[in-house]
Design an enzyme around this catalytic site. Sequence first.
Site, PDB file in Angstrom:
ATOM      1  CB  ALA A  47      -3.381  -3.598 -11.773  1.00  0.00           C
TER       2      ALA A  47
ATOM      3  CG  HIS B 237      -4.149   4.111 -12.722  1.00  0.00           C
ATOM      4  ND1 HIS B 237      -3.371   4.655 -13.720  1.00  0.00           N
ATOM      5  CD2 HIS B 237      -3.610   2.922 -12.445  1.00  0.00           C
ATOM      6  CE1 HIS B 237      -2.377   3.825 -14.004  1.00  0.00           C
ATOM      7  NE2 HIS B 237      -2.503   2.767 -13.236  1.00  0.00           N
TER       8      HIS B 237
ATOM      9  CB  THR C 122      -4.380   0.057   7.654  1.00  0.00           C
ATOM     10  OG1 THR C 122      -3.795  -0.243   8.917  1.00  0.00           O
ATOM     11  CG2 THR C 122      -5.665   0.836   7.862  1.00  0.00           C
TER      12      THR C 122
ATOM     13  CB  CYS D 292       4.693   0.073 -17.014  1.00  0.00           C
ATOM     14  SG  CYS D 292       3.122   0.366 -16.215  1.00  0.00           S
TER      15      CYS D 292
END
Lengths: 378, 376
Positions: free
Chosen positions: B69, B200, B236, B323
């Site tokens: 995110a 998550h 990818t 965080c």
Amino acid sequence: MKPVYFDYASTTHIRKEVYDEMIPYLQKEYGNPSSLYDMGIKNKKVINQCRKRIAKLLNAKSSEIYFCSGGSEANNWALKGIAFKHTKKKEIITTKIEHHSVTHSCEFLERMGYDVKYLDVDDLGFIDFGQLKNIISSNTLMVSIIMANNEIGTIQDIKKIGQLCKDWGVIFHIDAIQAMPHIKMDVKNLPIDLMSVSAHKFYGPKGIGFLYIRNGIEVENLIHGGAQEKEKRAGTENVPYIVGMTKALELAYQEMDEDVKRERMLAQKLFSILKDNIKDIKLNGPDIGINRLPGNINLSFKGIDGSLLSFELNKAGICVSTGSACNSGSIEPSHVLQAIKVPKEYINGTIRITLGKETTSDDIDKMCQFIINYYHNK
Amino acid sequence: MIYLDYTSTTPVRDEVLKSFIETTKNFWGNPSSLYKFGVISDNLLNMARDQMRHLIDAKKYEVIFTGSATEASNLAIKGIAYENRKRGKHLITTVVEHPSVYHTFEKLKDEGFEVTFLDVEKDGRINLETLKKTIRKDTILVSMMYVNNEIGSIMPIKEVGEILKHHHKICFHVDVVQALGKIPVRLKEMNVDLATISAHKIYGLKGSGALFFRKGIKLTPQQIGGTQEFNLRAGTVDVPSAVALAKAMRLALEDIEDNYHYVMKLNRRMRDILSKYDEIIINSNAEHSSPFIINCSLKGIKGETFVRAFEQRDIYFSTKSACSSKVVSPSRVLKAIGLDDDLAMNEVRFSLSHLTTNKEIDTFEEVLHDVINELN
């Protein structure tokens, strides 16, 4: 029907041992590594152990490994991160055969006022070292080179290039995304400063990679936010994928000698059979041997449409690539094939075959038979 | 173990893990490859996108999968700012944003953009009149979070969307990471142009996020190279994670109402329990907050000591937004709602889930009693 897979340079499956190691972290061990209680601290320790395990393989320091979302991010980060941190110098040297994540980052930097020089390569894909020697100067900020080319498998003399960069005090980045599963790295004794790595090229998960940054080299952040990765790369750490990548790299190192030998032998077999049966065939890139990625066979057939051939192969359940998967949407011959000056009558008849762990001798026979039939009935 | 830190991260749901494993094992081809094995991966990827669009009233939105995110918000904010810098250089956000938004704006400010960081009221919400006055002719972006990750305050996104309807040239980005699956998120109805989500936080995988944006909006890509994700995010694509994210999102939205009411009851119980102690001050406003988050300050007890005492009894919650846990300074968010340094420093956050049981709350109540006695 299980496809016969000949596109290992594009991506690989996650191998079972890797997968088994990831599972606990996808289930019970879900703590956020930034959390201060033991469930989080434990996972922080896990990712730091992974850093150590990877560093040990590369003969690096664990403080030099920065996890990120993959090869493209690592390449973008290396190029832009160096350019934006060291703004006094504006000259960057790269080659004409880089992966698009490097080429496009360089083009972006050109628009930002940087002066990017694109080195020529010879018809085997080796850079023109003399040209590099002429161009490099104390005004050069960085040199970025793909160690092993993703399309034609050419392996550059990184030591020689790195030594030259060192002599001039120039930062040296290598894209080792294709090289990593086939060449053992000893970064302590290799004169490089940054190196990009991606896990899904060596039987790890997609969406994870790392950038090696030599201690002392300053790099600007690409993703801002939380204080993860020593405040260099924000976002909750992807613990299961980091664990998976680490295991995958360890296995790649353990099995490398054997894999290289086996893949090279199979490549040799494939090319000999085709060469004996098809007159107008050309192997793009160096001869099969130490200067070429062992599992890479890039072939051109005169007077054949490569995309049609790969389409037919595909219909028969055989997966090959026409160019690099990242740019296979475009119709033009790849920039790499153009750079090595594949003759006009050959260039559109190109396919890339890449071998891997599960490639068998039977697969090679099947592939050869198909191509030979196709060629003679075209 | 009693886990009360669902805002920080969540366990992966069994069904989500199953989807991930199946895709990983059977459909591992590169979605950019032109052969069938690659095309199958690409189809799965686009099915995931479609499903996600339908879930949050975003049929006319595009979805880009990202590695987190944080990356999605970086792309939204920098992507809009760089793309429109010739039109204007004024950006508006708030002082209570997640670091991934806040620090991105700080970075843009360093680069010469003019950024207004709106203050918030005591309830953690911005004043709409102030916002109206802040909007300028050269404003190109407004970005704010729906549910605050530290105190749970709910921003008046719909009202902001209404205001911005009259300013066609301003893009509206909303970080809905803590709102998704908890309170209704309807992008079109709220007039949101771009939205960030995370897997998550909704019982999906780490390393997986997405950015929704209204079709037609132009973004300057931040990670360039291959043509993946509409040329806006090279690399990818991790198809198994994308498939798992769509699944996690569908499941999170399936029982959203029942879960909300259930957690609301738990929240009331928690508030009753916590308010018995003079040492605990509840910071989360009861009226305008998500019931999933209860933020408190401790008087005379250090946040870390408190958390450790619970940890020893196998109960987990956080002291600061996970965080930025390593940074020892008073919480920017709590200071913004008017707390002094001391209270803003000794913050604890409980976050609840439909997985939280009443029995767990009973245990928490007993342990809290013991811990307060012990620490006094």
